[in-house]
Design a protein around this motif. Structure first.
Motif, short mmCIF file in Angstrom:
data_model
loop_
_atom_site.label_atom_id
_atom_site.label_comp_id
_atom_site.label_asym_id
_atom_site.label_seq_id
_atom_site.Cartn_x
_atom_site.Cartn_y
_atom_site.Cartn_z
N LEU A 67 -0.31 -8.58 -8.13
CA LEU A 67 0.70 -9.50 -8.65
C LEU A 67 1.71 -8.75 -9.51
O LEU A 67 2.86 -9.15 -9.61
CB LEU A 67 0.04 -10.61 -9.46
N ARG A 68 1.29 -7.65 -10.08
CA ARG A 68 2.18 -6.86 -10.94
C ARG A 68 3.39 -6.35 -10.15
O ARG A 68 4.48 -6.22 -10.70
CB ARG A 68 1.39 -5.69 -11.52
N THR A 88 0.83 -1.21 0.00
CA THR A 88 0.00 0.00 0.00
C THR A 88 0.86 1.26 0.00
O THR A 88 0.48 2.27 -0.58
CB THR A 88 -0.95 0.02 1.21
N ALA A 89 2.04 1.19 0.61
CA ALA A 89 2.94 2.35 0.63
C ALA A 89 3.54 2.58 -0.77
O ALA A 89 3.66 3.72 -1.22
CB ALA A 89 4.05 2.14 1.65
N VAL A 90 3.87 1.50 -1.44
CA VAL A 90 4.46 1.60 -2.78
C VAL A 90 3.42 2.05 -3.79
O VAL A 90 3.70 2.82 -4.70
CB VAL A 90 5.07 0.24 -3.19
N LEU A 91 2.18 1.62 -3.60
CA LEU A 91 1.10 1.90 -4.53
C LEU A 91 0.88 3.40 -4.75
O LEU A 91 0.60 3.84 -5.85
CB LEU A 91 -0.20 1.28 -4.01
N HIS A 92 1.06 4.18 -3.70
CA HIS A 92 0.76 5.61 -3.79
C HIS A 92 1.61 6.35 -4.81
O HIS A 92 1.14 7.30 -5.42
CB HIS A 92 0.88 6.27 -2.41
N ASP A 93 2.86 5.93 -4.99
CA ASP A 93 3.71 6.64 -5.95
C ASP A 93 4.81 5.71 -6.47
O ASP A 93 5.99 5.95 -6.29
CB ASP A 93 4.32 7.88 -5.27
N VAL A 94 4.39 4.64 -7.11
CA VAL A 94 5.33 3.62 -7.57
C VAL A 94 6.38 4.19 -8.52
O VAL A 94 7.54 3.77 -8.49
CB VAL A 94 4.59 2.40 -8.18
#
Length: 146
Positions: free
Chosen positions: A48-49, A13-19
């Motif tokens: 999974l990506r 969820t932390a990575v999702l915000h600004d991958v």
């Protein structure tokens, strides 16, 4: 400490915000030998990506999957699938929240690389953890019969 001994756990969820901003930083850190673990995989916005796109060497799947593992075939299939995909991508897998021997046996049969949870050691204070670091201490392993 050598960088190869360091592993940083990141939440999906932390990575999702600004991958797009985080990815180059993770890649640079990986270049010096530090490894990344994707924590709580299988919850909320996990994808999974991420397993393919991010420089992850360890996937830690969430305790919610482990809790239903023995009684629920869907949870068992999900756990087996995560382990299989991660292994195919060259990653190790750790199951979080293992609380009983039955969960341990199932995860071993799925070839899970690591197991974490109260079955081995409940959460403890900094003072208590010192006992686990003594050379004479050995973690009790549940009996396993194939």
């Amino acid at each position: 400490m050598p960088a190869e001994l360091l592993q940083i756990e990141v939440l999906g969820t932390a990575v999702l915000h600004d991958v797009n901003s985080i990815l180059p930083i993770m890649e640079a850190i990986t270049q010096i030998g530090v490894r990344f673990a994707l924590d709580d995989f299988g919850t909320e916005y996990s994808s999974l990506r991420y397993l393919q796109r991010l420089p992850i060497s360890v996937v830690k799947f969430d305790r919610n999957i482990v809790q239903g593992l023995v009684a629920n075939q869907d949870d068992a299939a999900l756990a087996m699938g995560i382990i299989s995909i991660a292994h195919d991508l060259g990653m190790k897998v750790i199951a979080e929240g293992v609380e009983n021997r039955e969960q341990y046996v199932v995860l071993r049969s799925f070839q899970c690389d690591g197991i974490q949870g109260n079955l081995f050691c409940a959460a403890c204070s900094g003072d208590e953890i010192a006992d686990y670091l003594l050379p004479s201490f050995s973690f009790p392993l549940p009996a396993f019969h194939q």
